[in-house]
Design a protein around this motif. Structure first.
Motif, mmCIF file in Angstrom:
data_model
loop_
_atom_site.group_PDB
_atom_site.id
_atom_site.type_symbol
_atom_site.label_atom_id
_atom_site.label_comp_id
_atom_site.label_asym_id
_atom_site.label_seq_id
_atom_site.Cartn_x
_atom_site.Cartn_y
_atom_site.Cartn_z
ATOM 1 N N MET A 1 0.851 -1.184 0.000
ATOM 2 C CA MET A 1 0.000 0.000 0.000
ATOM 3 C C MET A 1 0.893 1.242 0.000
ATOM 4 N N PRO A 2 0.654 2.202 -0.913
ATOM 5 C CA PRO A 2 1.497 3.383 -0.964
ATOM 6 C C PRO A 2 1.329 4.253 0.279
ATOM 7 N N GLU A 3 2.399 4.939 0.612
ATOM 8 C CA GLU A 3 2.363 5.818 1.769
ATOM 9 C C GLU A 3 1.461 7.009 1.487
ATOM 10 N N ARG A 4 0.694 7.413 2.470
ATOM 11 C CA ARG A 4 -0.219 8.534 2.302
ATOM 12 C C ARG A 4 0.564 9.843 2.303
ATOM 13 N N ARG A 5 0.350 10.636 1.287
ATOM 14 C CA ARG A 5 1.032 11.934 1.189
ATOM 15 C C ARG A 5 0.222 12.994 1.918
ATOM 16 N N ARG A 6 0.938 13.928 2.501
ATOM 17 C CA ARG A 6 0.287 15.024 3.229
ATOM 18 C C ARG A 6 1.052 16.318 2.971
ATOM 19 N N GLY A 7 0.417 17.407 3.295
ATOM 20 C CA GLY A 7 1.067 18.708 3.288
ATOM 21 C C GLY A 7 1.765 19.034 1.977
ATOM 22 N N ALA A 8 3.012 19.462 2.102
ATOM 23 C CA ALA A 8 3.787 19.907 0.938
ATOM 24 C C ALA A 8 4.004 18.791 -0.070
ATOM 25 N N ALA A 9 4.199 17.567 0.401
ATOM 26 C CA ALA A 9 4.417 16.449 -0.531
ATOM 27 C C ALA A 9 3.164 16.188 -1.365
ATOM 28 N N LEU A 10 2.003 16.260 -0.736
ATOM 29 C CA LEU A 10 0.748 16.073 -1.465
ATOM 30 C C LEU A 10 0.523 17.212 -2.455
ATOM 31 N N GLU A 11 0.747 18.423 -2.005
ATOM 32 C CA GLU A 11 0.556 19.574 -2.897
ATOM 33 C C GLU A 11 1.488 19.494 -4.106
ATOM 34 N N LYS A 12 2.730 19.114 -3.881
ATOM 35 C CA LYS A 12 3.680 18.969 -4.983
ATOM 36 C C LYS A 12 3.211 17.895 -5.964
ATOM 37 N N ALA A 13 2.737 16.766 -5.442
ATOM 38 C CA ALA A 13 2.246 15.686 -6.310
ATOM 39 C C ALA A 13 1.066 16.159 -7.151
ATOM 40 N N LEU A 14 0.170 16.920 -6.553
ATOM 41 C CA LEU A 14 -0.993 17.438 -7.278
ATOM 42 C C LEU A 14 -0.578 18.439 -8.355
ATOM 43 N N LEU A 15 0.325 19.335 -8.007
ATOM 44 C CA LEU A 15 0.764 20.351 -8.968
ATOM 45 C C LEU A 15 1.603 19.731 -10.087
ATOM 46 N N ASP A 16 2.422 18.747 -9.744
ATOM 47 C CA ASP A 16 3.182 18.034 -10.784
ATOM 48 C C ASP A 16 2.230 17.323 -11.739
ATOM 49 N N ALA A 17 1.196 16.681 -11.190
ATOM 50 C CA ALA A 17 0.217 15.990 -12.029
ATOM 51 C C ALA A 17 -0.518 16.985 -12.922
ATOM 52 N N ALA A 18 -0.870 18.130 -12.382
ATOM 53 C CA ALA A 18 -1.558 19.158 -13.176
ATOM 54 C C ALA A 18 -0.655 19.648 -14.306
ATOM 55 N N TRP A 19 0.608 19.885 -14.010
ATOM 56 C CA TRP A 19 1.533 20.338 -15.052
ATOM 57 C C TRP A 19 1.690 19.285 -16.149
ATOM 58 N N GLU A 20 1.832 18.033 -15.738
ATOM 59 C CA GLU A 20 1.981 16.952 -16.723
ATOM 60 C C GLU A 20 0.750 16.861 -17.626
ATOM 61 N N GLU A 21 -0.421 17.041 -17.061
ATOM 62 C CA GLU A 21 -1.647 17.044 -17.862
ATOM 63 C C GLU A 21 -1.634 18.201 -18.858
ATOM 64 N N LEU A 22 -1.248 19.382 -18.391
ATOM 65 C CA LEU A 22 -1.184 20.538 -19.292
ATOM 66 C C LEU A 22 -0.190 20.294 -20.422
ATOM 67 N N ALA A 23 0.973 19.765 -20.074
ATOM 68 C CA ALA A 23 2.025 19.547 -21.074
ATOM 69 C C ALA A 23 1.609 18.504 -22.106
ATOM 70 N N GLU A 24 0.905 17.477 -21.671
ATOM 71 C CA GLU A 24 0.519 16.399 -22.584
ATOM 72 C C GLU A 24 -0.764 16.676 -23.345
ATOM 73 N N ARG A 25 -1.731 17.281 -22.673
ATOM 74 C CA ARG A 25 -3.065 17.391 -23.258
ATOM 75 C C ARG A 25 -3.464 18.815 -23.613
ATOM 76 N N GLY A 26 -2.763 19.813 -23.096
ATOM 77 C CA GLY A 26 -3.138 21.199 -23.342
ATOM 78 C C GLY A 26 -4.307 21.611 -22.469
ATOM 79 N N TYR A 27 -4.564 22.891 -22.449
ATOM 80 C CA TYR A 27 -5.622 23.424 -21.591
ATOM 81 C C TYR A 27 -7.005 22.965 -22.049
#
Length: 189
Positions: free
Chosen positions: A1-27
């Motif tokens: 089971m993956p470790e639960r992310r919190r705080g800054a680590a969770l926010e970074k994961a969310l923002l990285d995922a958002a950027w990757e979506e933008l880069a791959e799929r566009g707005y």
């Protein structure tokens, strides 16, 4: 089971995922659900931080701009410093420039904003970083401080961005040298 992310680590994961979506799929094809899936989290976790996709896009751009700050070279001359920085941008930032301009065109249109609104140097810390380069050149007596308007300071970088957007590829080195030697340096000396 993956470790639960919190705080800054969770926010970074969310923002990285958002950027990757933008880069791959566009707005145009960017969705909050796609970011949730990519980040491996739940919708409430995302919506608690960013209630809509425009706010998430803005946060993702600021995040990536802060993470992608380059070191400021110190070659001993303004010419060398600006060329070294242009070369680093040219070698590593074609995707970033393309996403910021082409993939986010719909965002700018929908929100009535521009790339300058998203890449505000005060928010992304770029102004302070590049300011050091110019401060050193003034201290060395290479340039006259009264000639250093914000437009002049940004000129070599704006010209490189234009080059990258017209070719979607890194610029040849002779173009970088031409930007510095025939356009930029004559304006500040």
């Amino acid at each position: 089971m993956p470790e639960r992310r919190r705080g800054a680590a969770l926010e970074k994961a969310l923002l990285d995922a958002a950027w990757e979506e933008l880069a791959e799929r566009g707005y145009a094809r960017f969705t909050m659900d796609a970011v949730v899936r990519r980040a491996g989290t739940s919708p409430p976790v995302l919506y608690r931080r960013w209630p809509d996709r425009d706010q998430l896009v803005r946060a993702a751009v600021v995040h990536i701009m802060r993470e992608s700050l380059l070191g400021i070279p110190d070659t001993g001359s303004l010419r060398g410093d600006v060329l070294a920085l242009l070369r680093e941008i040219n070698a590593t930032r074609v995707q970033l420039v393309t996403v910021m301009s082409a993939h986010l065109a719909g965002y700018y249109q929908e929100t009535g904003t521009s790339p300058d609104d998203l890449t505000d140097p005060a928010v992304t810390a770029r102004r302070e970083a590049v300011g050091v380069l110019f401060d050193r050149a003034v201290d060395r007596g290479e340039i006259r401080p009264e000639r250093l308007t914000e437009r002049i300071k940004s000129l070599p970088f704006d010209l490189l961005r234009h080059e990258l957007l017209t070719t979607f590829a890194p610029a040849p080195d002779h173009v970088l040298e031409e930007i510095v030697d025939t356009i930029f340096l004559p304006l500040v000396r």
